[in-house]
Design a protein around this motif. Structure first.
Motif, PDB file in Angstrom:
ATOM      1  N   GLY A  44       0.737  -1.301  -0.148  1.00  0.00           N
ATOM      2  CA  GLY A  44      -0.117  -0.037  -0.037  1.00  0.00           C
ATOM      3  C   GLY A  44       0.986   1.308   0.147  1.00  0.00           C
ATOM      4  N   ILE A  45       1.899   1.179  -0.803  1.00  0.00           N
ATOM      5  CA  ILE A  45       2.800   2.535  -0.721  1.00  0.00           C
ATOM      6  C   ILE A  45       2.940   2.773  -2.210  1.00  0.00           C
ATOM      7  CG2 ILE A  45       3.930   2.117   1.413  1.00  0.00           C
ATOM      8  CD1 ILE A  45       6.303   0.655  -0.035  1.00  0.00           C
ATOM      9  N   GLY A  46       3.687   3.916  -2.576  1.00  0.00           N
ATOM     10  CA  GLY A  46       3.889   4.347  -3.844  1.00  0.00           C
ATOM     11  C   GLY A  46       5.058   3.596  -4.370  1.00  0.00           C
ATOM     12  N   LEU A  47       5.105   3.702  -5.901  1.00  0.00           N
ATOM     13  CA  LEU A  47       6.352   2.984  -6.360  1.00  0.00           C
ATOM     14  C   LEU A  47       7.801   3.603  -5.858  1.00  0.00           C
ATOM     15  CD1 LEU A  47       6.737   0.820  -8.644  1.00  0.00           C
ATOM     16  CD2 LEU A  47       6.937   2.517 -10.274  1.00  0.00           C
ATOM     17  N   GLU A  48       7.647   4.881  -5.861  1.00  0.00           N
ATOM     18  CA  GLU A  48       8.973   5.521  -5.392  1.00  0.00           C
ATOM     19  C   GLU A  48       9.349   5.081  -3.899  1.00  0.00           C
ATOM     20  OE1 GLU A  48       9.817   9.868  -6.031  1.00  0.00           O
ATOM     21  OE2 GLU A  48       7.981   9.642  -7.268  1.00  0.00           O
ATOM     22  N   ASP A  49       8.254   4.996  -3.164  1.00  0.00           N
ATOM     23  CA  ASP A  49       8.758   4.395  -1.825  1.00  0.00           C
ATOM     24  C   ASP A  49       9.401   2.977  -1.719  1.00  0.00           C
ATOM     25  OD1 ASP A  49       8.301   6.867  -0.446  1.00  0.00           O
ATOM     26  OD2 ASP A  49       5.997   6.478  -0.143  1.00  0.00           O
ATOM     27  N   ALA A  50       8.646   2.316  -2.537  1.00  0.00           N
ATOM     28  CA  ALA A  50       8.920   0.813  -2.638  1.00  0.00           C
ATOM     29  C   ALA A  50      10.332   0.746  -3.185  1.00  0.00           C
ATOM     30  CB  ALA A  50       7.916   0.061  -3.574  1.00  0.00           C
ATOM     31  N   GLU A  51      10.728   1.661  -4.446  1.00  0.00           N
ATOM     32  CA  GLU A  51      11.993   1.739  -4.869  1.00  0.00           C
ATOM     33  C   GLU A  51      13.367   2.217  -3.589  1.00  0.00           C
ATOM     34  OE1 GLU A  51      12.580   4.618  -7.854  1.00  0.00           O
ATOM     35  OE2 GLU A  51      14.510   4.971  -7.186  1.00  0.00           O
ATOM     36  N   LYS A  52      12.624   3.090  -2.920  1.00  0.00           N
ATOM     37  CA  LYS A  52      13.980   3.341  -1.835  1.00  0.00           C
ATOM     38  C   LYS A  52      13.947   2.516  -0.781  1.00  0.00           C
ATOM     39  CE  LYS A  52      12.807   8.723  -2.038  1.00  0.00           C
ATOM     40  NZ  LYS A  52      11.479   8.890  -1.944  1.00  0.00           N
ATOM     41  N   ALA A  53      13.027   1.812  -0.671  1.00  0.00           N
ATOM     42  CA  ALA A  53      13.295   0.696   0.649  1.00  0.00           C
ATOM     43  C   ALA A  53      14.004  -0.438  -0.165  1.00  0.00           C
ATOM     44  CB  ALA A  53      11.851   0.069   0.846  1.00  0.00           C
ATOM     45  N   VAL A  54      13.905  -0.675  -1.394  1.00  0.00           N
ATOM     46  CA  VAL A  54      14.750  -1.830  -2.197  1.00  0.00           C
ATOM     47  C   VAL A  54      16.130  -1.399  -2.208  1.00  0.00           C
ATOM     48  CG1 VAL A  54      14.905  -3.308  -4.129  1.00  0.00           C
ATOM     49  CG2 VAL A  54      12.734  -3.002  -3.069  1.00  0.00           C
ATOM     50  N   GLU A  55      16.191  -0.035  -2.567  1.00  0.00           N
ATOM     51  CA  GLU A  55      17.540   0.310  -2.495  1.00  0.00           C
ATOM     52  C   GLU A  55      18.395   0.357  -1.339  1.00  0.00           C
ATOM     53  OE1 GLU A  55      19.507   4.325  -4.489  1.00  0.00           O
ATOM     54  OE2 GLU A  55      18.097   4.569  -3.053  1.00  0.00           O
ATOM     55  N   ARG A  56      17.644   0.666  -0.218  1.00  0.00           N
ATOM     56  CA  ARG A  56      18.189   0.727   1.012  1.00  0.00           C
ATOM     57  C   ARG A  56      18.691  -0.729   1.509  1.00  0.00           C
ATOM     58  NH1 ARG A  56      14.330   3.917   3.467  1.00  0.00           N
ATOM     59  NH2 ARG A  56      13.182   2.163   3.901  1.00  0.00           N
ATOM     60  N   ASN A  57      17.553  -1.613   1.246  1.00  0.00           N
ATOM     61  CA  ASN A  57      17.775  -3.217   1.772  1.00  0.00           C
ATOM     62  C   ASN A  57      19.057  -3.519   0.664  1.00  0.00           C
ATOM     63  OD1 ASN A  57      15.684  -2.651   3.337  1.00  0.00           O
ATOM     64  ND2 ASN A  57      14.189  -3.890   2.021  1.00  0.00           N
ATOM     65  N   PHE A  58      18.959  -3.451  -0.539  1.00  0.00           N
ATOM     66  CA  PHE A  58      20.006  -3.890  -1.317  1.00  0.00           C
ATOM     67  C   PHE A  58      21.350  -3.502  -0.923  1.00  0.00           C
ATOM     68  CE2 PHE A  58      22.698  -4.124  -5.097  1.00  0.00           C
ATOM     69  CZ  PHE A  58      22.287  -5.105  -6.005  1.00  0.00           C
ATOM     70  N   LYS A  59      21.541  -2.205  -0.633  1.00  0.00           N
ATOM     71  CA  LYS A  59      22.736  -1.676   0.039  1.00  0.00           C
ATOM     72  C   LYS A  59      23.200  -2.409   1.175  1.00  0.00           C
ATOM     73  CE  LYS A  59      22.869   2.706  -2.655  1.00  0.00           C
ATOM     74  NZ  LYS A  59      22.732   3.903  -2.758  1.00  0.00           N
ATOM     75  N   ARG A  60      22.311  -2.576   2.082  1.00  0.00           N
ATOM     76  CA  ARG A  60      22.695  -3.332   3.368  1.00  0.00           C
ATOM     77  C   ARG A  60      22.980  -4.691   3.284  1.00  0.00           C
ATOM     78  NH1 ARG A  60      17.483  -2.808   6.303  1.00  0.00           N
ATOM     79  NH2 ARG A  60      18.221  -4.347   7.501  1.00  0.00           N
ATOM     80  N   ALA A  61      22.030  -5.379   2.384  1.00  0.00           N
ATOM     81  CA  ALA A  61      22.399  -6.796   2.078  1.00  0.00           C
ATOM     82  C   ALA A  61      23.909  -7.158   1.523  1.00  0.00           C
ATOM     83  CB  ALA A  61      21.288  -7.305   1.059  1.00  0.00           C
ATOM     84  N   PHE A  62      24.195  -6.298   0.733  1.00  0.00           N
ATOM     85  CA  PHE A  62      25.375  -6.523  -0.134  1.00  0.00           C
ATOM     86  C   PHE A  62      26.801  -5.645   0.686  1.00  0.00           C
ATOM     87  CE2 PHE A  62      22.550  -7.981  -3.154  1.00  0.00           C
ATOM     88  CZ  PHE A  62      23.082  -9.263  -3.580  1.00  0.00           C
ATOM     89  N   ASN A  63      26.373  -4.939   1.685  1.00  0.00           N
ATOM     90  CA  ASN A  63      27.219  -4.110   2.546  1.00  0.00           C
ATOM     91  C   ASN A  63      27.997  -3.091   1.572  1.00  0.00           C
ATOM     92  OD1 ASN A  63      28.626  -3.408   4.801  1.00  0.00           O
ATOM     93  ND2 ASN A  63      30.239  -4.808   4.412  1.00  0.00           N
ATOM     94  N   ILE A  64      27.273  -2.317   0.570  1.00  0.00           N
ATOM     95  CA  ILE A  64      27.669  -1.642  -0.442  1.00  0.00           C
ATOM     96  C   ILE A  64      27.516  -0.083   0.076  1.00  0.00           C
ATOM     97  CG2 ILE A  64      28.367  -2.870  -2.065  1.00  0.00           C
ATOM     98  CD1 ILE A  64      25.485  -2.165  -3.403  1.00  0.00           C
TER      99      ILE A  64
END
Ligand SMILES: [Zn+2]
Length: 233
Positions: A213-233
């Motif tokens: 129930g969020i906007g595409l941009e908010d989903a994008e931001k969350a995935v970006e943040r998670n991706f960086k944490r997941a790969f420690n970059i």
């Protein structure tokens, strides 16, 4: 001011699990490229512009390439695709376990990109026992009861474009917190007659936005943040 609908937005895309060695295209997507054996590990290591993983897929456990792949681990950005598969692998559990554990032990500080079809509980236990800090359970379709533990461990799961029609995976997306979600294509793999490719992670992202129930941009931001944490970059 004109409002912008989701279909007009061009989000930045992150593919946390793609078999680039099986694909020819150049994609405008941040990609973590996984490998399945010695040959694909060498091919992945020669790539530029992607995060490079080396590993032996549980379907290939027992193929005699363990030692050579272990020698490549130091050069890799992460480990994978590795894991266990109690449904589709012809290798015994013992052999799968040996391959999975050995690769984790070679670099427990690196992110593990894990395949664990019908072996979610065992794979999670091994990751925890080996002290792996960052892990991604790819295309998670396991019990929703394990999601709390996955979150508690600081691990992530990926959402595949198949989430629009795969019921188990859909239920996972509904229950999983946004903070552990990544998008993936599993590119190179043909699923139900469709070749999966990195740009399709947009479909995963749209599903995340819709279900949460969020906007595409908010989903994008969350995935970006998670991706960086997941790969420690
Ligand atoms: Zn895969």
């Amino acid at each position: 001011m004109k409002s912008i609908s989701n279909s007009e937005v061009t989000p930045i895309l992150y593919d946390a699990h793609c078999h680039c060695s099986e694909l020819k295209g150049n994609y405008d997507v941040y990609i973590a490229a996984v490998s399945m054996d010695l040959k694909s590990s060498l091919a992945t290591l020669s790539m530029r512009g992607v995060l490079r993983g080396v590993g032996i897929h549980p379907w290939n456990a027992g193929n005699g390439e363990l030692r050579e792949v272990l020698n490549l681990v130091r050069e890799a950005d992460f480990l994978g695709e590795i894991g266990l598969d109690y449904r589709l692998s012809r290798a015994s559990k013992e052999v799968q376990l040996e391959y999975f554990s050995s690769i984790l032990e070679a670099a427990p500080e690196k992110t593990a990109n894990v395949h664990a079809l019908d072996a979610w509980r065992d794979a999670l236990n091994i990751l925890l026992r080996k002290g792996v800090k960052r892990a991604i359970l790819h295309w998670y379709s396991g019990p929703v009861e394990l999601l709390k533990e996955i979150e508690g461990a600081g691990y992530f799961i990926t959402i595949n474009p198949s989430v629009t029609f795969q019921e188990k995976h859909k239920r996972v997306l509904e229950k999983a917190p946004l903070e552990i979600l990544l998008t993936e294509s599993d590119g190179g793999y043909v699923y139900r007659g469709r070749l999966l490719e990195p740009p399709m992670v947009r479909e995963s992202l749209e599903s995340i936005a819709k279900v949460k129930g969020i906007g595409l941009e908010d989903a994008e931001k969350a995935v970006e943040r998670n991706f960086k944490r997941a790969f420690n970059i």
